[in-house]
Design an enzyme around this catalytic site. Structure first.
Site, PDB file in Angstrom:
ATOM      1  N   LYS A 183       0.836  -1.218   0.000  1.00 41.61           N
ATOM      2  CA  LYS A 183       0.000   0.000   0.000  1.00 41.61           C
ATOM      3  C   LYS A 183       0.859   1.251   0.000  1.00 41.61           C
ATOM      4  CE  LYS A 183       0.823   1.486   4.371  1.00 41.61           C
ATOM      5  NZ  LYS A 183       1.793   2.516   4.560  1.00 41.61           N
ATOM      6  N   ASP A 190      -2.725  -1.576   9.497  1.00 45.13           N
ATOM      7  CA  ASP A 190      -2.880  -1.558   8.034  1.00 45.13           C
ATOM      8  C   ASP A 190      -3.415  -2.877   7.473  1.00 45.13           C
ATOM      9  OD1 ASP A 190      -1.788   1.004   7.987  1.00 45.13           O
ATOM     10  OD2 ASP A 190       0.253   0.256   7.709  1.00 45.13           O
TER      11      ASP A 190
HETATM   12  O1  C5P Z   1      -0.495  -1.232  14.211  1.00 46.66           O
HETATM   13  P1  C5P Z   1       0.928  -1.385  13.734  1.00 46.66           P
HETATM   14  O2  C5P Z   1       1.631  -2.532  14.374  1.00 46.66           O
HETATM   15  O3  C5P Z   1       1.050  -1.357  12.258  1.00 46.66           O
HETATM   16  O4  C5P Z   1       1.657  -0.052  14.253  1.00 46.66           O
HETATM   17  C1  C5P Z   1       3.035  -0.023  14.445  1.00 46.66           C
HETATM   18  C2  C5P Z   1       3.387   1.160  15.332  1.00 46.66           C
HETATM   19  O5  C5P Z   1       3.188   2.387  14.614  1.00 46.66           O
HETATM   20  C3  C5P Z   1       2.560   1.314  16.599  1.00 46.66           C
HETATM   21  O6  C5P Z   1       3.081   0.560  17.656  1.00 46.66           O
HETATM   22  C4  C5P Z   1       2.671   2.825  16.872  1.00 46.66           C
HETATM   23  O7  C5P Z   1       3.897   3.136  17.499  1.00 46.66           O
HETATM   24  C5  C5P Z   1       2.720   3.405  15.482  1.00 46.66           C
HETATM   25  N1  C5P Z   1       1.387   3.853  15.023  1.00 46.66           N
HETATM   26  C6  C5P Z   1       0.822   4.991  15.576  1.00 46.66           C
HETATM   27  N2  C5P Z   1      -0.417   5.398  15.140  1.00 46.66           N
HETATM   28  C7  C5P Z   1      -1.076   4.721  14.168  1.00 46.66           C
HETATM   29  C8  C5P Z   1      -0.515   3.553  13.579  1.00 46.66           C
HETATM   30  C9  C5P Z   1       0.737   3.142  14.040  1.00 46.66           C
HETATM   31  O8  C5P Z   1       1.403   5.639  16.441  1.00 46.66           O
HETATM   32  N3  C5P Z   1      -2.265   5.141  13.772  1.00 46.66           N
END
Ligand code: C5P
Length: 303
Positions: free
Chosen positions: A8, A139
């Protein structure tokens, strides 16, 4: 059971204030592109994962692997409904670079959900899979959906974007190195003097997408994480400038980086840009992709 799943881009990534749970509220325009990982699942005595291809040595092969976590979350959901799915071996053939801002790990998790739902005849709907996806990563739900969609919340609340069937031609410039998503969000929090009370969708980008005019879309690409990514990886500035000087309609850092993304006016322009960018020595390698691409889909039921 083999599933193909796209990378993406974020055509807009507007980041709001940090939340109590460590995430940030955001508004983003997701756009799936034709760079795919393939994920195969087969019954096994115990859960395991093998990773081949681009950056395979940097993907965890234990229970931290997002595809295995997704399979485990789906197994729990199916068990709660009464049937008993078994263990699986997941084989991931990577083409989406790791920690590149292209949500490759989330893509693999989405593919594992689709593949295991088929393998176990789980019968979960797209909506139910999306709910499980949101528990695995921000995502993952979009990788199930594909196309172009607005994401809110952590990015998991999705609304497909109504747009004409325009195909956009992109050049991706892969960097020599990775960026950690949490580190980039933390850098943004440090850099920001004024935090917007909430993230807002760019109406001009949505209007450009509805028009299908690539040059208008190129002018409205935006990413609030870009200054943070550039502060941690200053060489990317040179890559972005090179692409724009070589005629890209727009340029930005992909998600939390460090991949740089360029929009080209046509498939031919994308080829010229890709060749020139690789000649300019401002990135590790380049890829030409198009979007929107479909979300995670079964390509083979054999095995
Ligand atoms: O949800 P995912 O594991 O993809 O997110 C990785 C990291 O990115 C989270 O632990 C956070 O630190 C950051 N993040 C965030 N806000 C979001 C998505 C991700 O701060 N909306």
């Amino acid at each position: 059971m083999t599933v193909r799943v796209p990378a993406k881009l974020n055509l807009q990534l507007a980041v709001g204030p940090p939340r109590a749970d460590g995430y940030h509220d955001l508004v983003t325009v997701f756009h799936a592109v034709s760079l795919y990982d393939q994920v195969r699942v087969e019954p096994a005595r115990r859960d395991g994962v093998t990773v081949t291809g681009e950056g395979a040595d940097r993907v965890p092969v234990d229970q931290d692997n997002l595809a295995l976590r997704a399979a485990a979350a789906l197994r729990t959901a199916i068990r709660d409904r009464g049937s008993g799915p078994g263990s699986v071996h997941v084989t991931i053939a990577k083409r989406i670079p790791v920690a590149a801002g292209l949500a490759g790990g989330s893509a693999d998790a989405a593919a594992a959900l689709v593949a295991c739902n088929e393998l176990w005849a789980g019968g979960l709907s797209q909506h139910q899979l999306a709910e499980i996806a949101a528990t695995v990563g921000s995502d993952v739900a979009f990788a199930l959906l594909g196309g172009t969609a607005v994401g809110r919340g952590r990015g998991e609340q999705l609304t497909p974007a109504l747009a004409p069937a325009t195909q956009y031609h992109w050049v991706l410039a892969f960097a020599d190195g990775q960026l950690s998503t949490p580190a980039v969000y933390a850098a943004l929090d440090r850099l920001r003097r004024v935090v917007p009370p909430e993230a807002a969708l760019d109406a001009a980008l949505m209007s450009a997408l509805r028009s299908g005019d690539a040059s208008r879309v190129g002018q409205r690409l935006s990413n609030d994480l870009q200054p943070a990514a550039l502060s941690l990886f200053p060489a990317l500035r040179k890559t972005l400038t090179a692409g724009l000087e070589l005629g890209a309609l727009g340029a930005l850092v992909a998600g939390s980086g460090p991949t740089c993304v360029f929009l080209a006016a046509s498939a031919e322009r994308a080829l010229e840009l890709a060749v020139s960018l690789s000649g300019a020595g401002v990135c590790r390698s380049v890829a030409r992709v198009s979007g929107p691409a479909p979300g995670a889909a079964v390509v083979s039921v054999a095995k």
